[in-house]
Scaffold this motif. Structure first.
Motif: not given
Ligand SMILES: [Zn+2]
Ligand SMILES: [Zn+2]
Length: 328
Positions: A1-8, A10-11, A13-27
């Motif tokens: 993985m190079d720097g550019r792929e790392h950027h994608t 990161i995006l 890896a920032s959004i999906l866990p947040l959605l998961g966290f919200v889903a978990a709070i609902v559960l």
């Protein structure tokens, strides 16, 4: 993985866990959380936490101890499964941080902006916490900052297939859920709690070391940056939040330096040493530590030490060093 792929990455890896966290709070709100979910979360939190703190940080970035090849592979895989970055990129950014902490060139200093007041502080905190990961100019060449690690075949391989390790970090808690709960639903909630929710919590704890621990808390040592010790984060961060201690003695295997400074990562390394699985463990002797602490005590010490925050970057001349291949 190079720097550019790392950027994608990161995006995502920032959004999906947040959605998961919200889903978990609902559960959680609907009481849909079982023992298998908590076990999956706990086991994965410890594995990822040790991977990042004892592995990526103390073993790779600072060479605070030496260990066997199987354990090196465990630390690198567990750190990758934490989902922050491949070992070579993580380490390069971190060594760069120590080299120019809170000065121009620091990838995640909260003092980089030029806006004064509360708004400037909030922007700085956000940049140090997560904003820096989205910086278009973010770059730390492993060959420049960690050539010692870039030469390591194992670390290069794990860095290249980093995403597979992140996916394993989602699958494993699912399997833990399945083994305990025995149903497909327990597999799915295992992935949610031990995967996404764990990504969310453990990554924000790591990010808080860069943001909170460079703004709030106490300074024991007079160092050239704004690092602080933050007690309430010490348990969750496996000792990493004794961050002023760490900037004062970067190579020390332990960041907790007094008996009450809990440092689970250091305890783990000590355990490995006792088993003969870690050696050349870097220790700071008490006299050196106390001598260094005295210089700050003379000017008042602690939370209220008169210490002017660094000037905004715009007002500073470029202090970037030319060669930084040495280990902090
Ligand atoms: Zn720092
Ligand atoms: Zn460090």
């Amino acid at each position: 993985m190079d720097g550019r792929e790392h950027h994608t990455f990161i995006l995502a890896a920032s959004i999906l866990p947040l959605l998961g966290f919200v889903a978990a709070i609902v559960l959680l709100w609907n009481s849909v959380v079982g023992v298998s979910d908590l076990v999956a979360f706990g086991v994965m939190y410890v594995i990822a936490g040790l991977g990042v703190t004892a592995g990526y940080h103390r073993l790779f970035a600072h060479r605070a101890f030496k260990t066997t090849r199987p354990l090196k592979l465990f630390f690198a895989s567990a750190g990758a499964a934490a989902g922050q970055a491949p070992p070579l990129i993580w380490t390069a950014h971190h060594r760069k941080h120590h080299r120019v902490a809170d000065k121009p060139g620091d990838p995640h200093s909260p003092y980089g902006g030029d806006e004064p007041g509360i708004r400037g502080l909030a922007k700085g905190l956000w940049h140090a916490h997560m904003g820096w990961l989205f910086d278009e100019d973010l770059d730390a060449d492993p060959m420049r900052y960690c050539p010692d690690l870039a030469r390591d075949k194992d670390l290069r391989w794990i860095s290249r297939y980093f995403v597979a390790f992140v996916l394993a970090g989602l699958l494993l808690p699912g399997l833990i859920g399945l083994a305990i709960g025995g149903t497909l639903a327990s597999f799915a909630t295992g992935v949610l709690w031990g995967g996404l929710v764990r990504f969310f919590v453990s990554n924000h704890v790591t990010y808080a070391i860069n943001s909170v621990c460079h703004v709030f808390g106490r300074r024991r040592f007079e160092v050239a940056d704004e690092s602080r010790n933050v007690g309430w984060l010490s348990l969750a961060s496996f000792g990493e939040s004794w961050h002023n201690n760490h900037h004062a003695f970067p190579r020390s295997y332990t960041h907790g330096m007094r008996w009450y400074e809990v440092d689970l990562s250091a305890q783990f390394i000590r355990g490995l040493e006792r088993l003969g699985l870690a050696w050349d463990v870097v220790r700071v002797d008490r006299a050196t530590m106390e001598r260094k602490a005295e210089s700050l005590a003379r000017v008042g010490g602690g939370r209220h030490v008169p210490h002017a925050p660094p000037k905004p970057l715009a007002e500073q001349r470029d202090l970037s060093p030319a060669g930084v291949a040495d280990v902090e």
